[in-house]
Design a protein around this motif. Structure first.
Motif, PDB file in Angstrom:
ATOM      1  N   TYR A 103       0.788  -1.095   0.094  1.00  0.00           N
ATOM      2  CA  TYR A 103       0.023  -0.146  -0.010  1.00  0.00           C
ATOM      3  C   TYR A 103       0.963   1.247   0.155  1.00  0.00           C
ATOM      4  O   TYR A 103       1.569   1.435   1.117  1.00  0.00           O
ATOM      5  N   VAL A 104       0.998   1.943  -1.141  1.00  0.00           N
ATOM      6  CA  VAL A 104       1.792   2.974  -1.371  1.00  0.00           C
ATOM      7  C   VAL A 104       0.882   4.282  -1.210  1.00  0.00           C
ATOM      8  O   VAL A 104      -0.050   4.620  -1.651  1.00  0.00           O
ATOM      9  N   LEU A 105       1.560   5.363  -0.310  1.00  0.00           N
ATOM     10  CA  LEU A 105       0.973   6.480  -0.148  1.00  0.00           C
ATOM     11  C   LEU A 105       1.907   7.495  -0.437  1.00  0.00           C
ATOM     12  O   LEU A 105       3.220   7.600  -0.069  1.00  0.00           O
ATOM     13  N   VAL A 106       1.479   8.689  -1.197  1.00  0.00           N
ATOM     14  CA  VAL A 106       2.241   9.680  -1.305  1.00  0.00           C
ATOM     15  C   VAL A 106       1.457  10.861  -1.074  1.00  0.00           C
ATOM     16  O   VAL A 106       0.171  11.098  -1.142  1.00  0.00           O
ATOM     17  N   SER A 107       2.355  11.817  -0.231  1.00  0.00           N
ATOM     18  CA  SER A 107       1.701  12.922   0.250  1.00  0.00           C
ATOM     19  C   SER A 107       2.162  14.214  -0.658  1.00  0.00           C
ATOM     20  O   SER A 107       3.212  14.369  -0.726  1.00  0.00           O
ATOM     21  N   THR A 108       1.021  14.977  -1.149  1.00  0.00           N
ATOM     22  CA  THR A 108       1.340  16.147  -1.819  1.00  0.00           C
ATOM     23  C   THR A 108       0.752  17.396  -1.012  1.00  0.00           C
ATOM     24  O   THR A 108       0.515  18.479  -1.423  1.00  0.00           O
ATOM     25  N   ALA A 109       0.915  17.221   0.312  1.00  0.00           N
ATOM     26  CA  ALA A 109       0.756  18.095   1.356  1.00  0.00           C
ATOM     27  C   ALA A 109       1.224  19.456   1.160  1.00  0.00           C
ATOM     28  O   ALA A 109       0.826  20.488   1.503  1.00  0.00           O
ATOM     29  N   GLU A 110       2.603  19.318   0.809  1.00  0.00           N
ATOM     30  CA  GLU A 110       3.256  20.826   0.285  1.00  0.00           C
ATOM     31  C   GLU A 110       2.689  21.554  -0.844  1.00  0.00           C
ATOM     32  O   GLU A 110       3.295  22.637  -1.426  1.00  0.00           O
ATOM     33  N   GLY A 111       1.933  21.058  -1.643  1.00  0.00           N
ATOM     34  CA  GLY A 111       1.525  21.482  -3.066  1.00  0.00           C
ATOM     35  C   GLY A 111       1.738  20.662  -4.041  1.00  0.00           C
ATOM     36  O   GLY A 111       2.031  19.401  -3.795  1.00  0.00           O
ATOM     37  N   ASN A 112       1.482  21.138  -5.191  1.00  0.00           N
ATOM     38  CA  ASN A 112       1.515  19.973  -6.463  1.00  0.00           C
ATOM     39  C   ASN A 112       2.537  20.511  -7.381  1.00  0.00           C
ATOM     40  O   ASN A 112       2.479  19.945  -8.588  1.00  0.00           O
TER      41      ASN A 112
END
Length: 143
Positions: A103-112
């Motif tokens: 299960y891979v998670l990518v965080s784009t919390a800082e923007g995209n």
């Protein structure tokens, strides 16, 4: 440990950035029994939400039929978090129905934006237990 090619990792991250601010989701299928992620299958987040993802049931059924016809399994099930760290939520854990999948998670919390940082993490989720695993990025898989 998850071993993934740089190209596949970059495609997952690009999908997460493209769907931001909504969560992105998808699968990377691979030959049954190999544990090798090979075929990138971005999916539509039917929830179209920045805090939740849901595979469209029709698309998911089609994908599983395709994988069955090709002797594939979901090696990676991925999605993004748009405002939080790349760590499975309680909802993510409740939806984790593939005990062999990464299960891979990518965080784009800082923007995209292209230069913005992101988190790329992999977990095993079995019977509600979350175990983080190392990710090895390779240029290509060994022959």
């Amino acid at each position: 440990m998850l071993t993934i090619t740089r190209e596949l990792r970059d495609r997952i991250v690009a999908h997460a950035r493209a769907d931001h601010p909504d969560e992105a989701c998808g699968v990377v299928a691979g030959p049954e029994g190999s544990g090798r992620p090979e075929r990138f299958v971005p999916m539509l987040n039917a929830a179209r939400s920045p805090t939740f993802y849901e595979f469209d049931s029709g698309d998911l059924l089609k994908l599983y039929r395709e994988m069955d016809d090709r002797d594939e399994v979901p090696v990676i099930v991925y999605h993004s978090h748009t405002a939080t760290e790349a760590y499975p939520s309680r909802t993510d854990v409740s939806y984790a129905s593939e005990p062999e999948a990464h299960y891979v998670l990518v965080s784009t919390a800082e923007g995209n934006g292209e230069d913005d940082p992101y988190e790329f993490r992999s977990f095993r989720i079995v019977d509600g237990v979350i175990t983080e695993e190392d990710v090895q990025v390779v240029e290509e898989y060994p022959a």
